[in-house]
Design a protein around this motif. Structure first.
Motif, mmCIF file in Angstrom:
data_model
loop_
_atom_site.group_PDB
_atom_site.id
_atom_site.type_symbol
_atom_site.label_atom_id
_atom_site.label_comp_id
_atom_site.label_asym_id
_atom_site.label_seq_id
_atom_site.Cartn_x
_atom_site.Cartn_y
_atom_site.Cartn_z
ATOM 1 N N VAL A 146 -31.271 -3.423 -48.553
ATOM 2 C CA VAL A 146 -30.472 -3.012 -47.395
ATOM 3 C C VAL A 146 -29.881 -4.281 -46.802
ATOM 4 O O VAL A 146 -30.604 -5.255 -46.555
ATOM 5 C CB VAL A 146 -31.327 -2.290 -46.334
ATOM 6 N N GLU A 148 -26.995 -6.051 -43.872
ATOM 7 C CA GLU A 148 -26.344 -5.808 -42.588
ATOM 8 C C GLU A 148 -24.845 -5.633 -42.788
ATOM 9 O O GLU A 148 -24.188 -6.450 -43.430
ATOM 10 C CB GLU A 148 -26.619 -6.971 -41.630
ATOM 11 N N HIS A 163 -26.180 -1.263 -43.612
ATOM 12 C CA HIS A 163 -26.613 -0.823 -42.283
ATOM 13 C C HIS A 163 -25.427 -0.792 -41.332
ATOM 14 O O HIS A 163 -24.716 -1.786 -41.165
ATOM 15 C CB HIS A 163 -27.681 -1.775 -41.735
ATOM 16 N N GLN A 169 -32.446 -0.630 -35.889
ATOM 17 C CA GLN A 169 -33.057 -1.241 -37.068
ATOM 18 C C GLN A 169 -34.307 -0.442 -37.457
ATOM 19 O O GLN A 169 -34.751 0.432 -36.696
ATOM 20 C CB GLN A 169 -33.400 -2.699 -36.775
ATOM 21 N N PHE A 176 -31.533 4.606 -37.361
ATOM 22 C CA PHE A 176 -31.341 3.596 -38.404
ATOM 23 C C PHE A 176 -30.411 4.212 -39.456
ATOM 24 O O PHE A 176 -30.842 5.010 -40.275
ATOM 25 C CB PHE A 176 -32.701 3.206 -38.995
ATOM 26 N N LEU A 178 -27.522 4.269 -42.534
ATOM 27 C CA LEU A 178 -27.139 3.545 -43.737
ATOM 28 C C LEU A 178 -26.023 4.261 -44.484
ATOM 29 O O LEU A 178 -25.939 5.491 -44.468
ATOM 30 C CB LEU A 178 -28.340 3.406 -44.682
#
Length: 277
Positions: A146, A148, A163, A169, A176, A178
Motif C-alpha cells: 500500500v 500513499e 491510499h 490510515q 481507510f 484504497l
C-alpha cells in the motif's frame, strides 16, 4: 476467330492496381502485428512487471520491519499524508483501476467510539508515493504493498494499492480508503467482486496488524461518487448503500465492468481486531 488484344496501358493499370493492393495488405498486416504487440504488452507484460515489483516491495518492507525490531527501535505507524498528484475520475483508464474522485471527507472528531480494538496513534506521515503497509486478502490470494496517493505512474501502475489522500490510515477512526487497478499493471483488485460478507482483509504496518471484515458491497456506482470514501461512507449516487454511524472502516475501489472505467465497484469492511507487531 478473333484473338483478344491487351494494350500496354491496360497491363500497366493492372500492375499498378496489384501493387496498391499488395502495399495495402502489407500495411494492414503491419498494423495488426503492432496492435497485437500492444495488447500483449498491456495484458501480459505490464501485469508481469507490476506483480514482480510489488512482490519485491512486500519483501523489502518485511525485511525493513524485522530489522527495525531487531535493533530495538520503537516502531511507529505511518500516518496520513496530503498533497501530491492524484488520478482523478478513476481507474486506470487502460481497463484498470479505480479512483473515485470528490472525496469531501467529514471531520473525524467524535469518531473514536465503537472501536473493537485500541488502534495505535499514527506517529509520522508516509512520504508521497511511499509504500508503507501491506494489504493481504486471503480469499483472493492477494498480498500487495500500500502506497500513499493514487498516482497512476507512481503507485497504481506498479501494482500497488493506493491510499486516498485525506482519508484515515490503518486502525484510525474514519475510513481507510484504497484504490487499485482491475485490469493491467498487476490488476490487484480484479477479483474483489468475489469478496463476501465476513471475508477477512489484513493490513500490516511497521507497528501493528489490523484485521478488517468485509461488510457491504456496491456492485456499481459513478466515478464521481466521492461519498463512498468519506469518513462515514455512504454513496451519494445510491444513498441506500452506506453507513450512518462513525466507526473504523476500510474501503476498496476499482473500475467496473472489466476493461472499462465507466463505473466503480466498492467493497466496505469494518475493523475487527488489532495486534501489535
Amino acid at each position: 476467330m478473333r484473338v483478344p488484344v491487351t494494350s500496354r496501358r491496360s497491363l500497366r493499370r493492372r500492375a499498378l492496381g496489384a501493387r496498391v493492393l499488395w502495399n495495402a495488405a502489407e500495411i494492414l498486416v503491419t498494423l495488426g502485428v503492432v496492435l497485437m504487440l500492444l495488447v500483449v504488452h498491456q495484458l501480459w507484460w505490464t501485469n508481469r512487471q507490476a506483480r514482480e515489483g510489488a512482490e519485491r516491495e512486500v519483501q523489502a518492507l518485511e525485511r525493513e520491519w524485522e530489522g527495525s525490531q531487531g535493533e530495538g527501535g520503537s516502531p511507529s505507524v505511518s500516518g496520513g499524508g496530503s498533497g501530491g498528484t492524484s488520478s482523478t475520475g478513476g481507474t486506470s483508464s487502460t481497463g484498470g483501476t479505480s479512483s473515485t474522485s470528490g472525496a469531501g471527507g467529514s471531520s473525524r472528531s467524535g469518531q473514536r467510539s465503537g472501536s473493537p480494538a485500541s488502534p495505535a496513534t499514527p506517529a509520522r506521515q508516509p512520504r508521497w508515493d511511499q509504500a508503507y503497509a501491506i494489504l493481504t486478502i486471503p480469499r483472493l490470494g492477494l498480498r500487495i504493498p500500500v502506497a500513499e496517493g493514487i498516482s497512476k505512474p507512481n503507485v497504481l501502475n506498479k501494482g500497488y494499492a493506493g491510499h486516498y489522500p485525506d482519508t484515515a490510515q490503518p486502525g484510525q477512526a474514519g475510513n481507510f480508503a484504497l484504490a487499485g487497478h482491475r485490469n493491467t499493471h498487476g490488476e490487484p483488485f480484479r477479483y474483489i467482486n468475489r469478496l463476501r460478507e465476513g471475508d477477512r482483509i489484513e493490513v500490516e504496518t511497521r507497528a501493528a496488524g489490523y484485521t478488517y471484515v468485509v461488510d457491504r458491497t456496491i456492485p456499481q456506482t459513478a466515478p464521481r461518487d466521492g461519498g463512498v470514501i468519506r469518513d462515514v461512507p455512504r454513496s451519494l449516487v445510491h444513498p441506500r448503500y452506506g453507513y450512518s454511524d462513525p466507526g473504523y472502516y476500510l474501503t476498496l475501489t476499482t473500475c467496473t465492468p472489466e476493461y472499462t472505467s465507466k463505473y466503480r465497484l466498492v467493497v466496505w469492511g469494518k475493523l475487527a481486531s488489532m495486534r501489535p507487531r
